[in-house]
Design an enzyme around this catalytic site. Structure first.
Site, short mmCIF file in Angstrom:
data_model
loop_
_atom_site.label_atom_id
_atom_site.label_comp_id
_atom_site.label_asym_id
_atom_site.label_seq_id
_atom_site.Cartn_x
_atom_site.Cartn_y
_atom_site.Cartn_z
N LYS A 1 -45.81 -20.64 -39.80
CA LYS A 1 -45.27 -20.42 -41.14
C LYS A 1 -43.93 -19.69 -41.06
O LYS A 1 -43.01 -19.97 -41.82
CB LYS A 1 -46.27 -19.64 -42.00
CG LYS A 1 -47.66 -20.29 -42.10
CD LYS A 1 -47.60 -21.73 -42.59
CE LYS A 1 -48.99 -22.33 -42.72
NZ LYS A 1 -48.93 -23.79 -42.93
N GLN B 1 -40.36 -1.49 -54.39
CA GLN B 1 -40.25 -0.27 -53.55
C GLN B 1 -38.84 -0.13 -52.96
O GLN B 1 -38.66 0.18 -51.79
CB GLN B 1 -41.29 -0.29 -52.43
CG GLN B 1 -42.73 -0.43 -52.92
CD GLN B 1 -43.72 -0.37 -51.79
OE1 GLN B 1 -43.78 0.62 -51.08
NE2 GLN B 1 -44.47 -1.44 -51.61
N GLU C 1 -41.56 -27.26 -40.69
CA GLU C 1 -42.86 -26.93 -40.10
C GLU C 1 -43.47 -28.22 -39.55
O GLU C 1 -43.47 -29.25 -40.24
CB GLU C 1 -43.79 -26.32 -41.15
CG GLU C 1 -45.17 -25.96 -40.57
CD GLU C 1 -46.12 -25.33 -41.58
OE1 GLU C 1 -45.67 -24.90 -42.65
OE2 GLU C 1 -47.33 -25.27 -41.28
N CYS D 1 -44.25 -19.82 -46.32
CA CYS D 1 -43.24 -19.85 -45.25
C CYS D 1 -41.99 -19.04 -45.57
O CYS D 1 -41.37 -18.48 -44.66
CB CYS D 1 -42.91 -21.30 -44.90
SG CYS D 1 -44.30 -22.11 -44.07
N LYS E 1 -40.50 -25.53 -36.25
CA LYS E 1 -41.38 -24.37 -36.06
C LYS E 1 -42.84 -24.81 -36.19
O LYS E 1 -43.19 -25.59 -37.08
CB LYS E 1 -41.03 -23.27 -37.07
CG LYS E 1 -41.22 -23.65 -38.53
CD LYS E 1 -40.68 -22.55 -39.43
CE LYS E 1 -40.91 -22.81 -40.91
NZ LYS E 1 -42.30 -22.82 -41.34
N ASP F 1 -38.22 -25.45 -44.81
CA ASP F 1 -39.26 -26.50 -44.93
C ASP F 1 -39.16 -27.38 -46.18
O ASP F 1 -40.18 -27.71 -46.80
CB ASP F 1 -40.66 -25.85 -44.89
CG ASP F 1 -40.92 -25.09 -43.59
OD1 ASP F 1 -40.05 -25.12 -42.71
OD2 ASP F 1 -41.99 -24.48 -43.49
#
Ligand code: TIU
Length: 230
Positions: A134, A204, A74, A164, A131, A26
């Site tokens: 998002k 993580q 987008e 996005c 698209k 985008d």
């Protein structure tokens, strides 16, 4: 196999460049220029410009190394039939999706504001994914294109980091793609969310993917054997 190793957090990532695509999310006037969708939401759009030069340098290196390059935009059909009423109604923007602004109708396909900025314009037959949401996978043929080209890894760049880019990385991660995000090739209207968004990807043990920077990635790409010669 044209293999490169890229320094990243939480750990270096090895990529087969023939199975890796760069996805530029985008980088449209509607988000980067005054008078577009981003500005209509009350944002300082100048904050996104810092990602343009790193994206441009990365695009050059990726194209030279023979990687598949994909662009997303987008936006919506001119009749707004693919724009959820809940999305159009959200917030209190100065101009809503479909309203006429200085770059044409806000977030509508075919308008000047909807298109990609000149510096990062698609070249040749690089796929452009239009698209409505998002994420770049929702209601698009991106997944088919990646599967048909045997792509396993995505280098995800663009704007905005926590909207996005993040949604696309999460969608890709759940579909089994390994995602590498060069942080300086992304930007947000909310700098704190940019930093936190990048940390969330690599936390993580790399819950959504890997984070690097354009200099490290470009250095690795520049050392890649060309696909044709591999
Ligand atoms: N508002 C905002 O930060 N982003 C979007 O609406 N779309 C994208 O991130 N492309």
């Amino acid at each position: 196999m044209p293999r490169i190793e890229v320094p990243a957090v939480p750990e270096p990532i090895a990529l087969d460049t023939a199975r890796t695509a760069v996805v530029i999310i985008d980088m449209q006037r509607d988000f980067l220029e005054p008078g577009g969708f981003g500005a209509s939401l009350g944002n300082d759009v100048s904050l996104l410009r810092k990602a343009v030069a790193p994206c441009r340098a990365l695009l050059a290196a990726a194209r030279a190394a023979g990687l598949l390059v994909i662009h997303t935009r987008e936006g919506h059909r001119p009749d707004l039939s693919d724009a959820p009423p809940a999305k159009i109604a959200r917030g209190a923007p100065s101009l809503r999706i479909g309203d006429l602004g200085p770059m044409g109708r806000i977030l509508v396909r075919g308008e000047v504001g909807h298109d990609i900025v000149d510096e990062l314009y698609p070249e040749g037959d690089e796929p452009v994914i239009d698209k409505p949401g998002k994420g770049a996978f929702w209601a698009t043929d991106l997944h088919s294109i990646l599967v048909n080209r045997y792509i396993e890894n995505l280098i995800v760049c663009g704007v905005t980091t926590e909207v996005c880019v993040h949604t696309t990385v999460r969608e890709a991660n759940d579909r089994g793609f390994r995602c590498l995000v060069p942080g300086d090739c992304c930007a947000s209207y909310i700098p704190e969310f940019h930093e936190t968004g990048l940390r969330m990807i690599a936390a993580q043990g790399g819950i959504f993917g890997w984070v690097t920077d354009s200099a490290a990635l470009i250095a690795a790409l520049d050392s890649a054997p060309l696909r044709a010669a591999a």
